[in-house]
Design a protein around this motif. Structure first.
Motif, mmCIF file in Angstrom:
data_model
loop_
_atom_site.group_PDB
_atom_site.id
_atom_site.type_symbol
_atom_site.label_atom_id
_atom_site.label_comp_id
_atom_site.label_asym_id
_atom_site.label_seq_id
_atom_site.Cartn_x
_atom_site.Cartn_y
_atom_site.Cartn_z
ATOM 1 N N ALA A 198 0.829 -1.212 0.000
ATOM 2 C CA ALA A 198 0.000 0.000 0.000
ATOM 3 C C ALA A 198 0.862 1.261 0.000
ATOM 4 C CB ALA A 198 -0.943 -0.014 1.205
ATOM 5 N N GLU A 199 1.926 1.251 0.776
ATOM 6 C CA GLU A 199 2.835 2.406 0.793
ATOM 7 C C GLU A 199 3.484 2.604 -0.572
ATOM 8 O OE1 GLU A 199 5.282 1.236 4.085
ATOM 9 O OE2 GLU A 199 3.901 2.097 5.561
ATOM 10 N N MET A 200 3.839 1.490 -1.219
ATOM 11 C CA MET A 200 4.405 1.565 -2.562
ATOM 12 C C MET A 200 3.375 2.121 -3.544
ATOM 13 S SD MET A 200 6.165 -1.431 -4.895
ATOM 14 C CE MET A 200 4.678 -2.420 -5.025
ATOM 15 N N MET A 201 2.099 1.735 -3.386
ATOM 16 C CA MET A 201 1.052 2.242 -4.274
ATOM 17 C C MET A 201 0.930 3.759 -4.149
ATOM 18 S SD MET A 201 -0.078 -0.231 -6.033
ATOM 19 C CE MET A 201 1.662 -0.621 -5.961
ATOM 20 N N ILE A 202 0.980 4.266 -2.937
ATOM 21 C CA ILE A 202 0.892 5.716 -2.728
ATOM 22 C C ILE A 202 2.066 6.411 -3.425
ATOM 23 C CG2 ILE A 202 0.983 7.555 -1.001
ATOM 24 C CD1 ILE A 202 -0.536 5.547 0.892
ATOM 25 N N ASP A 203 3.266 5.880 -3.232
ATOM 26 C CA ASP A 203 4.460 6.464 -3.841
ATOM 27 C C ASP A 203 4.416 6.379 -5.366
ATOM 28 O OD1 ASP A 203 7.185 7.516 -3.919
ATOM 29 O OD2 ASP A 203 7.799 5.461 -4.392
ATOM 30 N N HIS A 204 4.191 5.187 -5.903
ATOM 31 C CA HIS A 204 4.242 4.998 -7.351
ATOM 32 C C HIS A 204 3.115 5.731 -8.077
ATOM 33 C CE1 HIS A 204 6.883 1.111 -7.319
ATOM 34 N NE2 HIS A 204 7.447 2.126 -6.694
ATOM 35 N N HIS A 205 1.921 5.743 -7.497
ATOM 36 C CA HIS A 205 0.804 6.396 -8.183
ATOM 37 C C HIS A 205 0.873 7.918 -8.041
ATOM 38 C CE1 HIS A 205 -1.178 2.954 -9.904
ATOM 39 N NE2 HIS A 205 -0.750 2.296 -8.842
ATOM 40 N N THR A 206 1.535 8.406 -7.023
ATOM 41 C CA THR A 206 1.812 9.842 -6.951
ATOM 42 C C THR A 206 2.782 10.209 -8.078
ATOM 43 O OG1 THR A 206 1.441 9.876 -4.557
ATOM 44 C CG2 THR A 206 2.750 11.687 -5.490
ATOM 45 N N LYS A 207 3.769 9.352 -8.319
ATOM 46 C CA LYS A 207 4.735 9.591 -9.395
ATOM 47 C C LYS A 207 4.084 9.478 -10.773
ATOM 48 C CE LYS A 207 8.776 8.174 -6.762
ATOM 49 N NZ LYS A 207 9.750 7.095 -6.507
ATOM 50 N N SER A 208 3.183 8.500 -10.956
ATOM 51 C CA SER A 208 2.553 8.382 -12.279
ATOM 52 C C SER A 208 1.624 9.562 -12.546
ATOM 53 C CB SER A 208 1.850 7.037 -12.468
ATOM 54 O OG SER A 208 0.773 6.882 -11.592
ATOM 55 N N THR A 209 0.989 10.086 -11.485
ATOM 56 C CA THR A 209 0.183 11.299 -11.650
ATOM 57 C C THR A 209 1.068 12.445 -12.123
ATOM 58 O OG1 THR A 209 -1.478 10.668 -10.010
ATOM 59 C CG2 THR A 209 -1.213 13.015 -10.412
ATOM 60 N N ALA A 210 2.226 12.605 -11.505
ATOM 61 C CA ALA A 210 3.155 13.668 -11.894
ATOM 62 C C ALA A 210 3.624 13.476 -13.335
ATOM 63 C CB ALA A 210 4.343 13.708 -10.938
ATOM 64 N N LYS A 211 3.868 12.234 -13.730
ATOM 65 C CA LYS A 211 4.324 11.938 -15.092
ATOM 66 C C LYS A 211 3.253 12.316 -16.119
ATOM 67 C CE LYS A 211 6.751 8.231 -15.720
ATOM 68 N NZ LYS A 211 8.088 8.571 -16.185
ATOM 69 N N VAL A 212 2.002 11.969 -15.844
ATOM 70 C CA VAL A 212 0.910 12.308 -16.765
ATOM 71 C C VAL A 212 0.705 13.822 -16.805
ATOM 72 C CG1 VAL A 212 -1.587 12.086 -17.183
ATOM 73 C CG2 VAL A 212 -0.229 10.058 -16.619
ATOM 74 N N LYS A 213 0.778 14.481 -15.650
ATOM 75 C CA LYS A 213 0.631 15.949 -15.613
ATOM 76 C C LYS A 213 1.736 16.632 -16.413
ATOM 77 C CE LYS A 213 -1.869 16.718 -11.293
ATOM 78 N NZ LYS A 213 -1.779 17.308 -9.944
ATOM 79 N N ALA A 214 2.958 16.158 -16.277
ATOM 80 C CA ALA A 214 4.075 16.754 -17.012
ATOM 81 C C ALA A 214 3.899 16.538 -18.518
ATOM 82 C CB ALA A 214 5.402 16.160 -16.536
ATOM 83 N N ALA A 215 3.464 15.357 -18.906
ATOM 84 C CA ALA A 215 3.242 15.066 -20.330
ATOM 85 C C ALA A 215 2.102 15.919 -20.876
ATOM 86 C CB ALA A 215 2.944 13.585 -20.525
ATOM 87 N N ALA A 216 1.062 16.121 -20.078
ATOM 88 C CA ALA A 216 -0.055 16.965 -20.502
ATOM 89 C C ALA A 216 0.397 18.416 -20.629
ATOM 90 C CB ALA A 216 -1.212 16.849 -19.522
ATOM 91 N N ALA A 217 1.201 18.879 -19.688
ATOM 92 C CA ALA A 217 1.711 20.251 -19.744
ATOM 93 C C ALA A 217 2.568 20.449 -20.988
ATOM 94 C CB ALA A 217 2.506 20.575 -18.480
ATOM 95 N N GLU A 218 3.382 19.454 -21.303
ATOM 96 C CA GLU A 218 4.218 19.520 -22.509
ATOM 97 C C GLU A 218 3.356 19.675 -23.763
ATOM 98 O OE1 GLU A 218 7.144 16.510 -24.966
ATOM 99 O OE2 GLU A 218 7.146 16.363 -22.775
#
Length: 192
Positions: free
Chosen positions: A87-107
């Motif tokens: 569960a802790e890994m899910m919080i970490d990894h899915h926070t990172k994937s959210t950031a990755k999608v946001k950065a790609a959308a911003a680009e």
């Protein structure tokens, strides 16, 4: 009766669709289901891949939000160290994937709306929150399998057929992470 696992996935995928269509009558059994039957085969990914950026961004955001919120709910109740680590890994990894999608959308100069759970995701989250301490791990793991099957189909589909290069790249980078999560889930619940 169909497998509750497949019915839960069907509900999750139906809730993600843009059109409001009534669910088949057989999905009524899902209300009683919190864990898949032992030996149930994994559900097939959806037939149609998401190809437009706005839909992909919305579904990816909702998926990450569900992963984070469901994992926080699990951490509040579980005593199982292995499941809590997941569960802790899910919080970490899915926070990172959210950031990755946001950065790609911003680009791509695309707007990223505030993520919102669909009805099926909210139902699964409510079931985790309502589960007692003795049953929370099983409910959480079952819903994690459902969510990761849907996430894998979403990201693979968009990586293959999406309409925006930066988001396709992000989706393709997220796919192996989701595949690793599915492998970790199989280790946590060998019945799967």
């Amino acid at each position: 009766m169909k497998s509750p696992y497949i019915l839960t996935l069907a509900l999750l995928l139906a809730g993600c669709g843009a059109a409001e269509t009534p669910a088949p009558a057989e999905t009524a059994d899902v209300a009683d289901a919190t864990v898949p039957e032992a030996g149930s085969p994994p559900a097939a990914p959806p037939a149609a891949a998401v190809v437009d950026a706005a839909t992909y961004i919305g579904k990816a955001g909702a998926g990450d939000l569900w992963e984070i919120e469901s994992s926080k709910a699990l951490l509040a109740k579980s005593a199982n160290a292995d499941v809590k680590r997941f569960a802790e890994m899910m919080i970490d990894h899915h926070t990172k994937s959210t950031a990755k999608v946001k950065a790609a959308a911003a680009e791509a100069r695309l707007e990223v709306p505030i993520p919102k759970l669909d009805a099926a995701q909210q139902k699964m989250l409510d079931e985790i929150k309502a589960a007692d301490v003795a049953g929370v791990d099983a409910v959480y793991l079952a819903h994690q399998k459902t969510a990761h099957d849907a996430a894998l189909a979403l990201h693979q589909g968009y990586a293959t057929s999406g309409d925006t290069g930066s988001l396709k790249k992000a989706a393709s980078e997220i796919v192996p992470v989701v595949e690793a999560h599915r492998a970790d889930l199989a280790k946590l619940d060998p019945k799967s």
